[in-house]
Design an enzyme around this catalytic site. Structure first.
Site, PDB file in Angstrom:
ATOM      1  N   SER A   1       0.807  -1.227   0.000  1.00  0.00           N
ATOM      2  CA  SER A   1       0.000   0.000   0.000  1.00  0.00           C
ATOM      3  C   SER A   1       0.835   1.269   0.000  1.00  0.00           C
ATOM      4  CB  SER A   1      -0.952   0.011   1.199  1.00  0.00           C
ATOM      5  OG  SER A   1      -0.237  -0.141   2.407  1.00  0.00           O
TER       6      SER A   1
ATOM      7  N   HIS B   1      -0.874   4.369   7.541  1.00  0.00           N
ATOM      8  CA  HIS B   1      -0.400   5.076   6.355  1.00  0.00           C
ATOM      9  C   HIS B   1      -0.241   6.564   6.630  1.00  0.00           C
ATOM     10  CE1 HIS B   1      -2.718   1.500   5.008  1.00  0.00           C
ATOM     11  NE2 HIS B   1      -1.631   1.335   4.268  1.00  0.00           N
TER      12      HIS B   1
ATOM     13  N   ASP C   1      -4.201   7.344   8.364  1.00  0.00           N
ATOM     14  CA  ASP C   1      -4.944   6.309   9.080  1.00  0.00           C
ATOM     15  C   ASP C   1      -3.953   5.528   9.943  1.00  0.00           C
ATOM     16  OD1 ASP C   1      -3.671   4.421   7.471  1.00  0.00           O
ATOM     17  OD2 ASP C   1      -5.481   3.814   6.399  1.00  0.00           O
TER      18      ASP C   1
END
Length: 375
Positions: free
Chosen positions: A40, A332, A329
């Site tokens: 990610s 991240h 979040d």
């Protein structure tokens, strides 16, 4: 990095998503393509197009709120590291490989999948693992050869830069919030497995003509909001830092070994681990007000991964000023932080990016002088 405690299930990502019309355009040898692999840190939305759960997706509000409308699937409030690198290199946004609307990959392709690991077993069934990402790249290489001819395809692949951000999920999904070690493996054995799989992928790219590899080290994960929120007393998981550090040490050794043994192989290694850690410890020095808690989520440190309300926990909070936060979040970083990392990956000195930075790779400045400036 997307994280879950689900029991892994093995499924096969459909090959029907492969594109058959890509790379019909004219290859301009003046530009240097960028191919992106990993998790990610680099996923631009590939997970939008696979059979997975919202735990491994970010294609809903408030993801992307600072830049993309609607959300693109990037695990941030805005752009990710590979977006900024493409911008600095004068390239368009690198296309999401699994998006069926994308069929031109002459400037590169992004294969990264949120939650992916170097090990096939990491979040198996919910992500596109690194080995499968390499297989997709192999399909694209064949398309380049069909559409451009062998000579131009080989020139494109040789000129290109191959950027990686992968490995953290192999440790988060195995160690996670538990106190147990990686049974039945020692830390050294487990890291050796992860580095071995990364090496296999690097060699796979080398065999297809790739020569310039760029790696971001994995962050030190012990005190991330998601980790602390799930532990008794909200303490850090020091085991994660031990194994993350060992991974980064072994990655450095392996890249140096490959440079010594593979003709023409070059690498750029960005010390993401240290840069994230410095901002967590002293956020105000880098323009942040909060370095230990997320902007979006719930629970201690907003570390419960509920941002957007689509996952198991529906309740979430969103901070008033995203740019005050290091973390968007629970796993991240914010676009503001990611831009800082990208600038260092692009033209940082040898304290942070070595032996070459990405500016040298992507602007064709690979000379003896450029390397000596990094050493």
């Amino acid at each position: 990095m997307a994280v879950t405690n689900y029991v892994p299930l093995l499924v096969i990502v459909s090959c029907l998503l492969m594109l058959t019309s890509s790379s019909h355009g004219h290859y301009d040898k003046e530009h240097i393509p960028l191919f992106v692999f990993g998790d990610s840190l680099f996923d631009p939305g590939n997970n939008n197009y696979i059979n997975t759960t919202p735990d491994f997706q970010a294609n809903y509000w408030p993801y992307g709120v600072s830049y993309f409308h609607p959300a693109s699937g990037r695990f941030s409030d805005g752009r990710i590291l590979s977006d900024f690198i493409a911008e600095y290199a004068g390239l368009p946004l690198i296309p999401t490989y699994l998006d069926p609307q994308n069929d031109d990959f002459l400037y590169g392709a992004n294969f990264a999948s949120g939650g992916a690991g170097a090990l096939v077993e990491s979040n198996a069934g919910f992500v596109v693992d690194l080995k499968t990402q390499l297989e997709y790249f192999g399909d694209l290489e064949k398309q380049f050869r069909r559409n451009l001819g062998d000579a131009k395809a080989e020139q494109l692949l040789s000129n290109a830069v191959y950027m990686f951000g992968c490995g953290g999920n192999d440790y988060l999904s195995s160690v996670g919030n538990n106190d147990s070690i990686l049974y039945p493996y020692t830390h050294e054995q487990y890291v050796r497995m992860v580095i071995g799989n990364l090496t296999d992928v690097i060699k796979g790219i080398y065999e297809k003509g790739g020569r310039k590899i760029a790696f971001a080290t994995i962050p030190l994960l012990a005190c991330w909001p998601s980790v602390r929120a799930g532990r008794v007393g909200n303490t850090c998981n020091e085991e994660l830092d031990l194994i993350s550090s060992l991974h980064n040490q072994e990655l450095t050794k392996k890249l140096q070994e490959l440079e010594n043994h593979l003709d023409g192989f070059m690498y750029s290694k960005f010390d993401l681990a240290n840069e994230v850690n410095k901002r967590m410890r002293n956020p105000s020095k880098y323009g942040f007000k909060v370095g230990d808690s997320a902007c979006c989520g719930t629970g201690p440190f907003r570390g419960i991964d509920s941002c957007g309300g689509k996952r198991e926990v529906k309740e979430f909070e969103l901070c008033d000023n995203i740019s005050d936060y290091l973390f968007f979040d629970s796993n991240h970083c914010t676009e503001v932080a990611i831009r800082q990392y990208a600038e260092l990956f692009w033209d940082g000195d040898s304290d942070v990016t070595t032996p070459y930075n990405l500016k040298a790779f992507l602007q064709g400045e690979l000379t003896t002088t450029s390397r000596m400036q990094q050493l």
